[in-house]
Motif scaffolding. Structure first.
Motif, mmCIF file in Angstrom:
data_model
loop_
_atom_site.group_PDB
_atom_site.id
_atom_site.type_symbol
_atom_site.label_atom_id
_atom_site.label_comp_id
_atom_site.label_asym_id
_atom_site.label_seq_id
_atom_site.Cartn_x
_atom_site.Cartn_y
_atom_site.Cartn_z
ATOM 1 N N GLY A 350 0.642 -1.154 -0.049
ATOM 2 C CA GLY A 350 0.009 0.034 -0.005
ATOM 3 C C GLY A 350 0.830 1.278 0.002
ATOM 4 N N PHE B 13 -13.866 -2.816 3.296
ATOM 5 C CA PHE B 13 -13.397 -2.557 4.591
ATOM 6 C C PHE B 13 -14.305 -2.021 5.670
ATOM 7 N N VAL B 20 -16.095 0.878 3.418
ATOM 8 C CA VAL B 20 -15.566 1.143 2.242
ATOM 9 C C VAL B 20 -15.646 0.034 1.293
ATOM 10 N N VAL B 22 -14.061 -1.139 -1.469
ATOM 11 C CA VAL B 22 -12.689 -0.619 -2.334
ATOM 12 C C VAL B 22 -12.585 -1.651 -3.505
ATOM 13 N N THR B 48 -4.700 -2.972 -2.725
ATOM 14 C CA THR B 48 -5.601 -4.030 -1.999
ATOM 15 C C THR B 48 -5.688 -5.051 -3.108
ATOM 16 N N HIS B 201 0.820 4.221 -11.306
ATOM 17 C CA HIS B 201 0.083 5.221 -11.947
ATOM 18 C C HIS B 201 1.355 6.004 -12.749
#
Ligand SMILES: Nc1ncnc2c1ncn2[C@@H]1O[C@H](COP(=O)(O)OP(=O)(O)OP(=O)(O)O)[C@@H](O)[C@H]1O
Ligand SMILES: [Mg+2]
Lengths: 351, 229
Positions: A350, B13, B20, B22, B48, B201
């Motif tokens: 993460g 979650f 949430v 996800v 995740t 990204h």
């Protein structure tokens, strides 16, 4: 082991601090144990050296040899296994020497206690006003042939022999003749001694007003003996528990700091048991090296400690204490294991 | 046969108002000799997704099959063994053990998994390609961020895993280094037949992908049809 060694190598200062702390705790406990043992021995060395099993005292003496008087009738017939002893407290006085408190023990030449005395110097008492004395007198500057007065007796006593570890209730012992005991006690008629000691475990004296105890019963009743022992045992016990807590806290902090690293290893598939092994072997390495250094310090202390400090370095007892510390540290080291096992590898992914 | 497949995975979650969602019905297949690239903005669920694929996180629903067997059907021990043998994680925060030198990071793998790791020559090749061959005796604390990242990549490749999961492997690197890493990942897929999955990204990686996916708010979509090599 690999991880533990590498970490100790990298984190020399941090590991050094923990080892230093374990050294201090270990050293303190070793020294205290030696002191406790030394004091205990100075209480009982003389009694133990006789190899007595049973001791008969006056039944009203509160199991205290110094308070006990036995009459000829109470002493009765003695076999070769028994010996009569007359005990009294004395103060040795001589010009150019400090006064020295001691325990006078009167013996009979024909009995086993006298015959088994193991001298380091000189010879046994053969005449009135001769003494075989504990080596503590040597440390005070007395020599063979030195003379001093005991209590108010105007006739001087002469040292004819030295004997090692002759201590009773932490006072040095002076062995003399039974007649001298009588004169020190100012006895003319009546009592013939303080106690009958026997090497025979089944010895029993049922005379009126006399009572027979085991050696241990008499030792336990030595003034201050049990109080001293329980104080030391309590102190050492507390120190053990405190050391457990301190070591546990340190190892806990050490392990907690590594949990993020362990999480990475878990994510990479390293089994928990490898990490548990690393944690435990690190604890063992630190504690064992600490104890080794503490042992070295103790050995050095044993070398340089003055002879009049009551310390006894008993290897089996100190070994036991060392193992006790190691066990305590292991328990401490096991506390963070739960966190190691339950470390969550998800946390490393993460960001 | 696919190296691993993700079927209808949802990840939620929290509960109640703190809930949430996800990942939404994510389906994915990774094949050997393929470099798959998952692009998505921060917070879209990429990490995740990788956690679930790597068996670190059990999804709220859905299954992940690796080598034909789902994680549910494997014990904790077997999942550990699978990660050790078959999955190379290149982590976003490239943690290396701070008290091991670069050389010892590899030695540790040898200790735990004595067989099936890269040969000395193959490792030297990787280290050379990554430009970190001279750093073997350094501790992670003595390396720059980019150097640490490249060591972490080499560490992930060392057990010779069939699946490589990389989370932002190029975050700390300049374009020249990115090109090297991309080539390395591409080679792993093409020459060594690994299933390589990269989430990022970083747009600089797009050209090298055999397959391109997009992750957006927890929805995974194929963004361009398979490009031919
Ligand atoms: N344990 C958790 N509990 C609650 N929410 C979580 C948890 N882990 C992740 N999330 C949420 O899930 C979403 C996706 O997180 P994830 O780390 O997968 O994003 P990401 O795509 O990897 O982002 P980045 O590019 O910044 O790394 C985020 O909104 C995050 O807050
Ligand atoms: Mg992420």
């Amino acid at each position: 082991m690999f991880l533990a060694l590498k970490e100790i190598k990298k984190e020399k200062f941090r590991s050094g601090l923990i080892v230093a702390m374990i050294v201090l705790i270990g050293y303190l406990i070793f020294i205290l144990t030696s002191l406790a043992l030394g004091l205990a021995q100075q209480n009982t060395d003389a009694i133990n050296s006789w190899d007595a099993k049973q001791i008969t005292l006056n039944s009203n003496a509160n199991v205290d040899m110094r308070q006990s008087f036995l009459t000829k009738k109470q002493v009765g017939h003695l076999s070769r296994q028994e010996a009569l002893i007359g005990e009294t407290s004395v103060v040795a006085k001589a010009k150019s020497h400090k006064q020295l408190s001691a325990v006078f023990l009167g013996l009979n030449n024909n009995q086993f206690v006298y015959q088994n005395l193991n001298l380091v110097d000189g010879h046994r008492v053969t005449n009135s006003h001769e003494l075989v004395v504990d080596t503590a007198f040597k440390q005070e500057g007395y020599k063979l042939g030195s003379q001093f007065k005991l209590n108010g007796d105007n006739h001087k006593y002469t040292i004819v022999g030295f004997i090692k570890n002759a201590k009773l209730n932490i006072a040095p012992v002076v062995y003399g003749q039974m007649n001298d005991w009588k004169s020190l006690r100012a006895i003319t008629v009546g009592p013939v001694g303080s106690a009958v000691v026997s090497r025979d475990a089944s010895y029993k004296n049922n005379a009126n007003g006399a009572k027979t105890y085991t050696k241990q019963q008499v030792v336990d009743k030595l003034p201050g003996y049990q109080a001293q022992n329980s104080t030391f045992i309590l102190m050492i016990g507390f120190l053990m528990v405190i050391s457990l807590i301190i070591i546990a806290v340190f190892l806990y902090i050490l392990t907690m700091q590594k949990l993020p690293n362990y999480a990475v290893l878990r994510a990479q598939g390293v089994p928990s048991k490898v990490l548990v092994g690393a944690t435990i072997s690190q604890s063992v390495l630190l504690v064992v090296s600490g104890l080794i250094v503490a042992t070295l310090f103790t050995v050095i202390t044993a070398w340089i400690i003055p002879a009049n400090v009551p310390m006894a370095f008993d290897i089996p007892v100190l070994g036991g204490v060392g193992v006790g510390l190691l066990v305590m540290a292991m328990i401490g080291g096991l506390i963070p294991i739960k966190s190691v096992v339950s470390v969550d590898p998800v946390s490393v992914i993460g960001g | 046969m696919s190296s691993f497949s993700v079927k209808n995975v949802n990840q939620i979650f929290g509960t109640g108002t703190a809930e949430v969602h996800v990942l939404h019905d994510v389906n994915f297949e990774a094949e050997p000799s393929t470099l798959s690239l998952i692009m998505g903005p921060s917070g879209s669920g990429k990490s995740t997704f990788l956690s679930i694929v790597g068996g670190l996180l059990t999804p709220t629903s859905g299954t992940v099959e690796v080598n034909g067997l789902s994680y549910n059907e494997r014990s904790k021990k077997e999942r550990d063994a699978l990660r050790l043998d078959s999955i190379g994680f290149v982590l976003q925060a490239y943690h290396l053990l701070p008290y091991l030198t670069v050389a010892d990071q590899f030695k540790l793998v040898d200790k735990i998994k004595p067989q099936g790791n890269l040969s000395r020559e193959a490792l030297t090749d990787v280290l050379e390609t990554l430009g970190i061959k001279d750093l073997l005796n350094k501790y992670p604390g003595e390396l720059s961020g980019g150097q640490q990242q490249r060591v972490a990549i080499a560490r992930a490749l060392y057990p010779d895993p069939a699946i490589i999961l990389a989370d932002e492997p190029t975050a700390a690197l300049d374009s020249a280094r990115v090109a090297i890493i991309v080539k390395l990942l591409k080679d792993l897929a093409v020459k060594h037949h690994k299933a390589v999955v990269v989430v990022t990204h970083d747009g600089r990686l797009v050209d090298s992908a055999d397959r391109l996916y997009e992750m957006k708010d927890g929805y995974l979509t194929k963004s361009t049809p398979e490009v031919s090599r």
